[in-house]
Design a protein around this motif. Structure first.
Motif, PDB file in Angstrom:
ATOM      1  N   THR A 167       0.481  48.784  63.299  1.00 27.12           N
ATOM      2  CA  THR A 167      -0.639  49.694  63.555  1.00 27.12           C
ATOM      3  C   THR A 167      -1.344  49.236  64.835  1.00 27.12           C
ATOM      4  OG1 THR A 167      -2.212  48.333  62.354  1.00 27.12           O
ATOM      5  CG2 THR A 167      -1.022  50.003  61.074  1.00 27.12           C
ATOM      6  N   GLU A 168      -2.243  50.069  65.342  1.00 28.84           N
ATOM      7  CA  GLU A 168      -2.962  49.692  66.559  1.00 28.84           C
ATOM      8  C   GLU A 168      -3.804  48.435  66.328  1.00 28.84           C
ATOM      9  OE1 GLU A 168      -4.912  53.343  67.509  1.00 28.84           O
ATOM     10  OE2 GLU A 168      -3.206  54.108  68.660  1.00 28.84           O
ATOM     11  N   ALA A 169      -4.381  48.322  65.136  1.00 28.06           N
ATOM     12  CA  ALA A 169      -5.191  47.131  64.831  1.00 28.06           C
ATOM     13  C   ALA A 169      -4.296  45.883  64.795  1.00 28.06           C
ATOM     14  CB  ALA A 169      -5.905  47.314  63.499  1.00 28.06           C
ATOM     15  N   GLN A 170      -3.107  46.050  64.236  1.00 25.71           N
ATOM     16  CA  GLN A 170      -2.197  44.898  64.159  1.00 25.71           C
ATOM     17  C   GLN A 170      -1.667  44.515  65.547  1.00 25.71           C
ATOM     18  OE1 GLN A 170       0.565  46.482  61.267  1.00 25.71           O
ATOM     19  NE2 GLN A 170      -0.441  45.422  59.571  1.00 25.71           N
ATOM     20  N   ILE A 171      -1.441  45.529  66.386  1.00 27.28           N
ATOM     21  CA  ILE A 171      -1.003  45.246  67.763  1.00 27.28           C
ATOM     22  C   ILE A 171      -2.102  44.469  68.485  1.00 27.28           C
ATOM     23  CG2 ILE A 171      -0.402  46.276  69.997  1.00 27.28           C
ATOM     24  CD1 ILE A 171       0.763  48.671  68.421  1.00 27.28           C
ATOM     25  N   ALA A 172      -3.346  44.898  68.258  1.00 24.40           N
ATOM     26  CA  ALA A 172      -4.477  44.217  68.896  1.00 24.40           C
ATOM     27  C   ALA A 172      -4.524  42.753  68.475  1.00 24.40           C
ATOM     28  CB  ALA A 172      -5.777  44.917  68.510  1.00 24.40           C
ATOM     29  N   GLU A 173      -4.296  42.510  67.199  1.00 26.81           N
ATOM     30  CA  GLU A 173      -4.326  41.139  66.694  1.00 26.81           C
ATOM     31  C   GLU A 173      -3.156  40.336  67.273  1.00 26.81           C
ATOM     32  OE1 GLU A 173      -4.461  40.861  62.415  1.00 26.81           O
ATOM     33  OE2 GLU A 173      -4.009  38.724  62.528  1.00 26.81           O
ATOM     34  N   THR A 174      -2.002  40.982  67.334  1.00 30.12           N
ATOM     35  CA  THR A 174      -0.810  40.290  67.832  1.00 30.12           C
ATOM     36  C   THR A 174      -0.957  39.897  69.298  1.00 30.12           C
ATOM     37  OG1 THR A 174       0.569  41.526  66.300  1.00 30.12           O
ATOM     38  CG2 THR A 174       1.692  40.520  68.158  1.00 30.12           C
ATOM     39  N   LEU A 175      -1.543  40.775  70.098  1.00 30.45           N
ATOM     40  CA  LEU A 175      -1.664  40.502  71.533  1.00 30.45           C
ATOM     41  C   LEU A 175      -3.018  39.896  71.900  1.00 30.45           C
ATOM     42  CD1 LEU A 175      -0.009  43.758  72.978  1.00 30.45           C
ATOM     43  CD2 LEU A 175       1.032  41.521  72.619  1.00 30.45           C
ATOM     44  N   SER A 176      -3.862  39.689  70.879  1.00 31.85           N
ATOM     45  CA  SER A 176      -5.203  39.115  71.098  1.00 31.85           C
ATOM     46  C   SER A 176      -6.013  39.921  72.122  1.00 31.85           C
ATOM     47  CB  SER A 176      -5.093  37.654  71.552  1.00 31.85           C
ATOM     48  OG  SER A 176      -4.397  36.909  70.623  1.00 31.85           O
TER      49      SER A 176
END
Lengths: 200, 187
Positions: free
Chosen positions: B145-154
């Motif tokens: 998800t977009e939130a998970q992508i944000a977390e993954t890429l910091s």
């Protein structure tokens, strides 16, 4: 008609078909899981082992000097060690991590002598600035999690930069008190390139 | 993971090999695809994924059971793949750069026109800079998800949204230019 999302997904899927063997890859992973971490310190990171040995010899020398030339009631080791170990180990090439990624520290431990100060194990996080280093954090570690372990996993700092991670202290195993030590230099990556690109 | 992921992680933390193997098999496909699309070389992709699983499994004690495993693991895969790609780019690995994918197979009935379209889109994706390509891969290959992508890429979620938007716009422009005016509907 396919949506654009479906087209992108299909394109990426068709261009990343792997024909390797999952069984083969699993056997590599599982065999390495069983072989390490004891093996890794000797085979993959001989320089780290050398550095750890040098640090141990250095500490032993310091202890010997203290015992023979300094009155035994004023040991000052804890005030000196962090600065010296930091300076020595900055020669090592840093490992690169993303912010918040797990970092494994290999722990070295040896029985304490009676003259060594007993202190709870701590993780010191030193940050290297342009001209000077500063203590970015100090974390008290649970002795039970350190006792008998060959490694400690922590999370890398969130702010990009060059860090020196040092574990020092002591713990009890059985009736014996042990000194524990670990150190590693890491580079926490920041954003890769320019943000102006997005505004185009 | 439809099967009880938390239970599986708990068992894996206790050292159960079957639990580790289930986690491995469940996440292998998307991990190897992602690593290949980052490194563009199968040998380095396999190395990166192998290292990623090893690091993840050794670090399981630090993983909080209640969190989803995939974003945490994907972050490790991305890092390993980028690192092996850097080594490859610097000539530190004995593999060829930009290895063509020998495994790609189209269904026999597929139109030549569709194949050309897929090739053009893939080329356009590869021409995106890393800031815009990585979120795209994490969305469409890893299914984050977009939130998970944000977390993954910091990075913040707003930046993920903006990068995905820009990436899709660039792909549409590229395809439209190649097709001489044909376009996809905006979604």
């Amino acid at each position: 008609m396919k949506t654009f999302d479906e087209t992108i997904e299909q394109t990426l899927r068709q261009n990343s078909e792997w024909s390797g063997s999952a069984d083969e890859l699993w056997s590599k992973v599982s065999s390495q899981m069983q072989a390490e971490p004891e093996k890794r310190i000797w085979t993959r990171k001989p320089f780290l082992f050398g550095a750890a040995t040098a640090a141990t010899v250095f500490l032993a020398f310091m202890l010997h000097t203290m015992i023979t030339s300094v009155p035994p009631d004023v040991p000052q080791v804890e005030e000196i060690a962090p600065f010296q170990t930091f300076r020595i180990m900055m020669l090592e090439e840093p490992e690169v991590y993303l912010p918040g990624e797990p970092v494994e520290l290999v722990l070295s431990s040896y029985p304490m002598t009676e003259t060594e100060p007993s202190q709870s194990p701590r993780l010191f996080i030193w940050r290297q600035g342009d001209e000077e280093k500063m203590l970015a954090g100090e974390v008290l570690l649970d002795e039970e999690k350190i006792s008998g372990q060959s490694s400690l996993v922590i999370t890398s700092p969130v702010d990009p930069g060059l860090y020196r991670l040092v574990v020092e202290g002591s713990f009890t195993a059985g009736e014996q008190r042990f000194t524990v030590f670990a150190e590693k230099t890491i580079l926490v990556e920041g954003e890769i390139s320019n943000e102006n690109d997005e505004k185009n | 993971m439809e099967i009880n992921e938390q239970e599986l992680i708990r068992r894996a933390k206790k050292g159960h090999q079957d639990a580790l193997e289930q986690i491995f098999r469940y996440h292998l496909d998307s991990a190897i695809r992602l690593a290949y699309l980052i490194t563009r070389n199968w040998a380095t992709a396999e190395d990166a994924v192998q290292e990623a699983f090893l690091q993840a499994f050794r670090s399981l004690d630090s993983f909080q059971d209640e969190r989803p495993f995939k974003p945490w693991f994907t972050k490790i895969v991305v890092n390993k793949a980028k690192r092996t790609k850097d080594r490859l780019d610097r000539g530190h690995l004995p593999y060829d750069l930009e290895e063509p994918n020998p495994h790609r197979a189209f269904a026999p009935e597929e139109h030549a026109l569709e194949r050309e379209g897929v090739d053009a889109l893939f080329q356009a994706i590869n021409e995106l800079d890393e800031n815009h390509r990585l979120p795209l891969l994490l969305k469409y290959v890893s299914g984050l998800t977009e939130a998970q992508i944000a977390e993954t890429l910091s990075i913040p979620v707003s930046r993920v949204k903006s990068r995905l938007y820009v990436a899709r716009q660039r792909l549409k422009k590229h395809i439209a230019a190649l097709e001489g005016g044909g376009s996809y509907e905006d979604i």
